[in-house]
Design a protein around this motif. Sequence first.
Motif, PDB file in Angstrom:
ATOM      1  N   SER A 130       0.829  -1.210   0.000  1.00  0.00           N
ATOM      2  CA  SER A 130       0.000   0.000   0.000  1.00  0.00           C
ATOM      3  C   SER A 130       0.863   1.261   0.000  1.00  0.00           C
ATOM      4  O   SER A 130       0.519   2.261  -0.643  1.00  0.00           O
ATOM      5  N   LYS A 131       1.989   1.226   0.723  1.00  0.00           N
ATOM      6  CA  LYS A 131       2.854   2.403   0.775  1.00  0.00           C
ATOM      7  C   LYS A 131       3.401   2.757  -0.599  1.00  0.00           C
ATOM      8  O   LYS A 131       3.514   3.947  -0.945  1.00  0.00           O
ATOM      9  N   VAL A 132       3.710   1.765  -1.387  1.00  0.00           N
ATOM     10  CA  VAL A 132       4.238   2.031  -2.726  1.00  0.00           C
ATOM     11  C   VAL A 132       3.112   2.329  -3.708  1.00  0.00           C
ATOM     12  O   VAL A 132       3.179   3.286  -4.491  1.00  0.00           O
ATOM     13  N   ARG A 133       2.062   1.534  -3.690  1.00  0.00           N
ATOM     14  CA  ARG A 133       0.991   1.692  -4.674  1.00  0.00           C
ATOM     15  C   ARG A 133       0.195   2.967  -4.477  1.00  0.00           C
ATOM     16  O   ARG A 133      -0.370   3.500  -5.427  1.00  0.00           O
ATOM     17  N   ASP A 134       0.124   3.465  -3.248  1.00  0.00           N
ATOM     18  CA  ASP A 134      -0.580   4.722  -2.988  1.00  0.00           C
ATOM     19  C   ASP A 134       0.323   5.940  -3.107  1.00  0.00           C
ATOM     20  O   ASP A 134      -0.160   7.072  -3.001  1.00  0.00           O
ATOM     21  N   ASP A 136       2.757   6.833  -0.994  1.00  0.00           N
ATOM     22  CA  ASP A 136       3.195   7.374   0.298  1.00  0.00           C
ATOM     23  C   ASP A 136       4.705   7.295   0.483  1.00  0.00           C
ATOM     24  O   ASP A 136       5.261   7.993   1.340  1.00  0.00           O
ATOM     25  N   VAL A 137       5.382   6.455  -0.270  1.00  0.00           N
ATOM     26  CA  VAL A 137       6.823   6.321  -0.122  1.00  0.00           C
ATOM     27  C   VAL A 137       7.533   7.618  -0.518  1.00  0.00           C
ATOM     28  O   VAL A 137       8.608   7.937   0.023  1.00  0.00           O
ATOM     29  N   GLU A 140       7.511   9.830   2.458  1.00  0.00           N
ATOM     30  CA  GLU A 140       8.429   9.270   3.449  1.00  0.00           C
ATOM     31  C   GLU A 140       9.869   9.674   3.147  1.00  0.00           C
ATOM     32  O   GLU A 140      10.627  10.052   4.058  1.00  0.00           O
ATOM     33  N   VAL A 141      10.264   9.643   1.891  1.00  0.00           N
ATOM     34  CA  VAL A 141      11.625  10.050   1.511  1.00  0.00           C
ATOM     35  C   VAL A 141      11.834  11.534   1.785  1.00  0.00           C
ATOM     36  O   VAL A 141      12.884  11.944   2.318  1.00  0.00           O
ATOM     37  N   VAL A 142      10.848  12.363   1.461  1.00  0.00           N
ATOM     38  CA  VAL A 142      10.979  13.805   1.671  1.00  0.00           C
ATOM     39  C   VAL A 142      11.091  14.133   3.153  1.00  0.00           C
ATOM     40  O   VAL A 142      11.936  14.945   3.577  1.00  0.00           O
ATOM     41  N   THR A 163      10.292   6.070 -11.142  1.00  0.00           N
ATOM     42  CA  THR A 163      10.310   4.757 -11.789  1.00  0.00           C
ATOM     43  C   THR A 163       9.567   3.716 -10.960  1.00  0.00           C
ATOM     44  O   THR A 163       8.840   2.875 -11.500  1.00  0.00           O
ATOM     45  N   LEU A 164       9.731   3.772  -9.632  1.00  0.00           N
ATOM     46  CA  LEU A 164       9.037   2.821  -8.749  1.00  0.00           C
ATOM     47  C   LEU A 164       7.519   3.006  -8.837  1.00  0.00           C
ATOM     48  O   LEU A 164       6.773   2.026  -8.956  1.00  0.00           O
ATOM     49  N   LEU A 165       7.059   4.251  -8.778  1.00  0.00           N
ATOM     50  CA  LEU A 165       5.609   4.495  -8.882  1.00  0.00           C
ATOM     51  C   LEU A 165       5.098   4.175 -10.275  1.00  0.00           C
ATOM     52  O   LEU A 165       3.953   3.741 -10.439  1.00  0.00           O
TER      53      LEU A 165
END
Length: 454
Positions: A130-134, A136-137, A140-142, A163-165
């Motif tokens: 969910s953190k990646v697909r939504d 939110d990551v 988190e990095v910022v 690229t990840l998103l």
Amino acid sequence: MAFNGSYTATLSPTASEGFDSSVLRNSISSLSSSASSRHSASRISRTYRQSSQLFLTRRLPEALSTVLPLITPATEENGETEPAPVARSSRSTRIKVWSLYLTILNAILELDPAEGKDAFGTQEWKALCSKVRDGDVWQEVVNNGYHGVEGEVDSDVVINLATLLLAHARTQEMNQKRLETYLAVSQEPNLDLSERLQDAQSPRLSSKSRRSTSKSKGTSGADTPRDLNARVKILELYTLHVLLRNNEWDYAREFISVSSVLDEERKEAFLQALQSLQEEQQEQERRETEEKQRQDDQLRKDLDEARQLRADNEARERKRIEEERARRAGSEVDYGIEDSTHGPVGSSKGRLTRSGSSALPKPKSSIANGKAVASSSLSARVTTIMSNLSVVIRQMTASLRTNPALLMRLVAFIAGLVIMFGNKRIRERITRTLAAGWDKVKTTAGMGVKVSYI
């Protein structure tokens, strides 16, 4: 005395004592801070190498748990939150740590759901997905790596995040908003060296002002060819991938045309790539439409064939029922079943007894009809038997022609019969057996005649 006075003057407290003590304290604090920073950098490098080794051996849970302390803020005893170690590290270290973290997340989301739940547990697996697909990551990095300032995120980290998103996000709307925000707040790279040459030649520019100037430019806006290439890569991801996923073809073309980072050659290359991608998508949509039309036509054809087959089966079944009824009606007529106008046999005999010889022609005609029906049925049976016998003979001839071994067996069987009947004792035994059987047949026939007579 002079020596003593000079010595006393050297050891006595003066106005310079406070200055020397402050310099000493500053030196000690700088030494301690540099030592702590070196220790922190050494610890980060060691942890990074350990997590990298775990990732290369596909031990993803251990790799994630190893790198998490570097990117997670720590809470002190007094309740204050200390920034994450990666936030105080150098730019190259930040890029390495965040790139490793995002690479581990990408590998985790590429796992099979059953394998991921077995490795991380159901709740943690769902939380990571969910953190990646939504998206939110990105926040988190910022927050953990750049003190919540969007424009200070390193360009290489932005490329990895986009690229990840792009690979795992449910929609690309969040990715588009994040990239637009970053492009709006980050400073564009400036490759004009005249300004920096003037600053270097100016004697009045102090080191403090230079540090403030470099700090105001930000980490993402460094004026180097590497940063320019990273900026171009971000624009490529934004215009040729993210916007196209959101069906923003016209906006992507306009953004490329008015971009100040891209030169004319890059703009032309981007526009050509955009046109090729659009033509490819149109061709794919056309093929999908044709495939769907073909499937619909095939389905319609199958339905028509099934409907026609059902109608043929129903017509064949009705024809069979009608033939069965006609055959049944014909068999009733052949066997001479009387209709309702004729009385039973007993009543006709009574009429014959009462009226005399005037009713005798009717039994004669019925007997004649019965004989005619019996003769016709007998001839039909004889014809059927002869036709079946001819079919059997033809089949035997064809089988003997195609299988010579069977012919040899038949010849051997006939020769065996001839040899067997050539023996006198065997002939006598067969004669006695046939005579006994014939006597039994005659006896049975005689008894049947007597019973019929009685």
